[in-house]
Design a protein around this motif. Structure first.
Motif, mmCIF file in Angstrom:
data_model
loop_
_atom_site.group_PDB
_atom_site.id
_atom_site.type_symbol
_atom_site.label_atom_id
_atom_site.label_comp_id
_atom_site.label_asym_id
_atom_site.label_seq_id
_atom_site.Cartn_x
_atom_site.Cartn_y
_atom_site.Cartn_z
ATOM 1 N N LEU A 1 0.810 -1.252 0.064
ATOM 2 C CA LEU A 1 0.091 0.092 0.121
ATOM 3 C C LEU A 1 0.894 1.127 -0.148
ATOM 4 N N LEU B 1 1.965 4.757 0.754
ATOM 5 C CA LEU B 1 1.578 5.866 1.412
ATOM 6 C C LEU B 1 1.733 7.080 0.837
ATOM 7 N N THR B 2 2.582 8.017 1.285
ATOM 8 C CA THR B 2 2.835 9.324 0.592
ATOM 9 C C THR B 2 4.292 9.640 0.386
ATOM 10 N N SER C 1 -6.841 8.712 7.263
ATOM 11 C CA SER C 1 -7.529 7.346 7.677
ATOM 12 C C SER C 1 -7.077 7.310 9.045
ATOM 13 N N LEU D 1 -4.604 0.729 9.586
ATOM 14 C CA LEU D 1 -3.711 0.236 8.697
ATOM 15 C C LEU D 1 -2.639 -0.568 9.315
ATOM 16 N N GLY E 1 -6.757 -4.246 -0.339
ATOM 17 C CA GLY E 1 -8.035 -3.650 -0.296
ATOM 18 C C GLY E 1 -8.193 -2.330 0.555
ATOM 19 N N HIS E 2 -7.067 -2.303 1.387
ATOM 20 C CA HIS E 2 -7.054 -0.991 2.081
ATOM 21 C C HIS E 2 -6.656 0.198 1.384
ATOM 22 N N VAL E 3 -7.013 1.400 1.887
ATOM 23 C CA VAL E 3 -6.639 2.548 1.208
ATOM 24 C C VAL E 3 -5.962 3.679 2.129
ATOM 25 N N ALA E 4 -5.049 4.524 1.891
ATOM 26 C CA ALA E 4 -4.761 5.383 2.849
ATOM 27 C C ALA E 4 -4.942 6.880 2.419
ATOM 28 N N GLU E 5 -5.669 7.748 3.199
ATOM 29 C CA GLU E 5 -6.322 8.887 2.723
ATOM 30 C C GLU E 5 -5.607 9.898 3.183
ATOM 31 N N TRP E 6 -5.232 10.947 2.458
ATOM 32 C CA TRP E 6 -4.387 12.177 2.889
ATOM 33 C C TRP E 6 -4.851 13.529 2.687
#
Ligand code: AMP
Ligand code: GLY
Length: 424
Positions: free
Chosen positions: A204, A206-207, A301, A306, A317-322
């Protein structure tokens, strides 16, 4: 769920603050923690290099999940022992932590899986290393193989400087970390750090963030653990992110699994964005410090979700939102850092935390009811803004309210992003 967070830096303060926002959290403990972390967690005095003391504590307090902040206990195998005792662990196995613990290991992985990185050779003696440097010419980079607290790397502009660095490593300056030396081609470009969660198979993204490693303004002076950071790094365009994932991150995760030590936890790629695209400088098997502080300011998130999904092997299937809005942090350090510095100097006043400003503590302690600086890096003055320039202005305005005579900071954190914004 009760959670134990291991560590005591600004990174762990940011993680504790974010974990404490999760509705799934029961009690949060932190070992050893610091006075900033105490606002979000029960700080306890455990020897974090001793697996038994961690395991006993968790059994006693009904802790199910242990989150490792720093790499040292992971590299030493403490995480493995805690996992073997039946606890859920966030952080890679000792075998997988070699991605950070051994530069030679990572370079060999790159060679085997075609991951772009500077050409290199490994040496166990000075004579051959020097001959190689003389043949290759400068600029060239000399690295102690093992963990040297970020100080084992010399970017040599001349052959003489590279030879001196080789002598330094083999003369024992970095202890066992310097028993082997990696000599690497110099990469030219802009640096960025790119963070990824992996549960061993799924990745996944991240940023990104940009660190400021040198102690002085204008990127001068010796390397430090990091004097400031901002996120995201504008050099990491969507195209660069896609290339980093497919050319660097995904082959790494596949390679680690194929070699029998799948990587579970967070890692970040230290990248050089060269004219050819992203190239790997190094991996770290943890959140960066101070990069974590700016990332947590932007994470929308649930952090606990996470980290749990990562530890349980359920990341797919997980997402990280920023937030779109960038964040920037300025490190305040004790005068003399990264060399020697005075301890227990008084911090008399700090600005209030608010929606767009947070002070994360690193090397602080309470002594006789007074807040004092005990470490090299001491405070992370962290702000958000609509632009990096606005975040920077907020952070520096807040620094103006800090009353700590023995502190210093760089005055140009974010300069690359700010000059980009001014040019737009
Ligand atoms: P490291 O500890 O490997 O992250 O190296 C510390 C710093 O040295 C990096 O952040 C870079 O600024 C610099 N560096 C390391 N390797 C190279 C390279 N191959 N070319 C240019 N600079 C490098
Ligand atoms: N700030 C760089 C690191 O955490 O390695």
């Amino acid at each position: 769920m009760n959670v134990l967070l291991i560590g005591s830096g600004g990174r762990e303060h940011a993680l504790a603050w974010k974990l404490a926002q999760s509705p799934r959290l029961g009690r949060l403990y932190c070992a050893p923690g610091n006075p900033g972390i105490e606002k979000h967690a029960f700080c306890i005095d455990l020897d974090v290099m001793n697996a038994d003391s961690i395991i006993d504590f968790c059994r006693d307090r009904n802790v199910e999940f242990v989150v490792f902040g720093p790499e040292a206990p992971l590299v030493a195998g403490v995480g493995d022992r805690v996992r073997d005792a039946g606890l859920l662990v966030f952080g890679p196995s000792q075998a997988a932590a070699r991605l950070e613990g051994s530069k030679g290991f990572t370079k060999d992985l790159c060679a085997r899986y075609g991951i772009p990185t500077g050409a290199y050779r490994r040496f166990d003696n000075a004579v051959e290393a020097k001959a190689y440097v003389s043949a290759e010419g400068a600029p060239i980079v000399v690295k102690a193989d093992g963990l040297a607290a970020g100080k084992g790397v010399t970017v040599a502009m001349t052959v003489a400087e590279a030879h001196a660095a080789i002598d330094d490593c083999f003369s024992g300056t970095f202890g066992a970390a310097g028993a082997e030396v990696v000599v690497e081609a110099y990469l030219d470009g802009e640096e960025a750090s790119f963070f990824v969660l992996s549960d061993g198979t799924a990745a996944l993204a991240l940023t990104s963030a940009q660190d400021h490693k040198r102690v002085g303004d204008g990127d001068t002076g010796p390397n430090t653990g990091g004097m400031g950071a901002y996120s995201p790094a504008p050099v990491m365009t969507p195209d660069m992110v896609a290339r980093t994932m497919s050319e660097i991150v995904e082959p790494t995760i596949r390679g680690m699994a194929e070699m029998g030590h799948p990587f579970s936890g967070v890692f970040f790629a230290g990248l050089m964005i060269t004219a050819r695209g992203p190239e790997l400088i190094e991996y770290n098997v943890r959140f960066g410090d101070p990069e974590c502080q700016v990332m947590m300011m932007r994470l929308k998130s649930d952090l606990l979700d996470l980290l749990l999904a990562t530890a349980r092997g359920e990341l797919a299937g997980h997402v990280a939102e920023w937030t779109e809005a960038p964040a920037l942090t300025v490190v305040m350090a004790s005068k003399g850092y990264p060399g020697s510095y005075r301890r227990d100097t008084a911090i008399e006043a700090l600005p209030e935390d608010g929606e767009t400003l947070r002070i994360f503590h690193a090397g602080t302690a309470m002594k006789d009811d007074r807040l004092v600086a005990t470490g090299g890096r001491v405070l992370n003055v962290t702000a958000t803004g609509r632009t990096v320039s606005e975040a920077r202005d907020r952070a520096y305005a807040a620094i103006g309210e800090v009353r700590w005579e023995n502190g210093f900071f760089r005055s140009d954190i974010g300069w690359r992003a700010v000059s980009r914004e001014q040019a737009d």
